[in-house]
Design an enzyme around this catalytic site. Structure first.
Site, PDB file in Angstrom:
ATOM      1  N   LYS A 138       0.806  -1.230   0.000  1.00  0.00           N
ATOM      2  CA  LYS A 138       0.000   0.000   0.000  1.00  0.00           C
ATOM      3  C   LYS A 138       0.839   1.281   0.000  1.00  0.00           C
ATOM      4  CE  LYS A 138      -4.273  -1.673   2.142  1.00  0.00           C
ATOM      5  NZ  LYS A 138      -5.258  -1.397   3.223  1.00  0.00           N
TER       6      LYS A 138
ATOM      7  N   ILE B 157     -13.099  -3.211  12.913  1.00  0.00           N
ATOM      8  CA  ILE B 157     -12.844  -3.362  11.476  1.00  0.00           C
ATOM      9  C   ILE B 157     -12.541  -4.810  11.098  1.00  0.00           C
ATOM     10  CG2 ILE B 157     -11.984  -0.985  11.392  1.00  0.00           C
ATOM     11  CD1 ILE B 157      -9.210  -2.175  10.715  1.00  0.00           C
TER      12      ILE B 157
END
Length: 281
Positions: free
Chosen positions: A68, A223
């Site tokens: 990322k 999450i």
């Protein structure tokens, strides 16, 4: 049927075999009668990734661990939010331009807003890693009252705080060690766990914070999406809190990525249906 006209979108990472993104996106394409296919690419080195994707006329890519941040240097453009977060999880290829975005924070905020407002709320975010960074940056655009970051390492929490202040100018941020947050929980409105504590297969561990003071005034989001109900969410729900499973964030960030790739909006249900089918296996 896949033909020479089928448009290709994919997700890149390592490991990537267990990604849930392909069934989600492909189910949406099927329901919308779109000639697209979404595939997982296991990649050892991303040095030639962008160049290769352009050569193959790939429409878009999702990027996951561990690339990322590494992928940013190879992009032509980067969205302002992704630049602030310093992480990209979505790349579009349009008119020869590879542009990076980050949809993680948007996915989290969309999930919360389905249940409650963020305006003038006191928010506690547990963890200071990559997911926390994406979510906290996005939260600061929602006119929250106060942001509290709790982390095992207070130094890492402070680094995130300093970066947030530098990038946004928002200063009403406090740092805490996770073990010390019990004293502030009653003053919080929204609690978000961004750590992997409670993730499959280690589902029987204690939640990252003591939940005794969580009550019906709280909205609690985890999450983690496997399991859909972590120990944190289970205990929070027993105390009367509104709980938001990690599947919501996963689906909402996928909705945003889908729109960036295709300029079309998929139904939330088409992505959810495929995701739940995978998680139930």
């Amino acid at each position: 049927m896949i033909t020479g006209k089928t448009k290709i979108i994919g997700v890149v990472g390592n490991p990537i075999e267990h990604s849930l993104s392909p069934p989600m996106h492909n189910n949406a394409y099927k329901q919308m009668n779109m000639d697209y296919v979404y595939v997982a690419f296991s990649v050892d080195n991303i040095e030639k990734l962008i160049e290769s994707a352009k050569t193959l006329n790939i429409i878009g890519l999702n990027i996951t661990i561990p690339y990322k941040t590494q992928v940013i240097e190879y992009l032509d453009e980067i969205d302002e939010t992704a630049k602030q977060i310093n992480a990209v999880n979505t790349i579009t290829f349009k008119n020869g331009i590879a542009k990076g975005y980050n949809t993680d924070g948007t996915g989290a905020v969309k999930s919360i807003l389905k249940y409650t407002s963020l305006k003038d709320k006191n928010v506690l975010v547990i963890g200071a890693g990559g997911a926390s960074k994406a979510i906290t940056f996005t939260l600061l655009n929602q006119e929250i009252k106060e942001l509290n970051i709790a982390n095992r390492s207070i130094e890492n929490a402070q680094k995130l705080k300093d970066n947030l202040i530098k990038q946004t100018g928002y200063e009403n941020i406090n740092c805490h060690r996770i073990k010390d947050v019990e004293s502030i929980i009653e003053d919080m409105d929204i609690i978000i766990n961004t750590t992997p504590i409670g993730m499959y297969p280690n589902t029987d561990v204690n939640p990252p914070i003591i939940t005794d003071k969580i009550s019906q005034k709280h909205t609690v989001m985890d999450i983690i999406y496997n399991p859909m109900e972590t120990t944190l969410l289970k205990q929070a729900k027993e105390n009367g809190a509104t709980v938001i499973p990690g599947t919501h964030m996963l689906i909402n960030q996928a909705v945003t990525a889908f729109e960036l790739f295709t300029d079309k909006e998929p139904s939330y249900e088409s992505l959810e249906e495929a995701l739940l089918e995978q998680l139930m296996q």
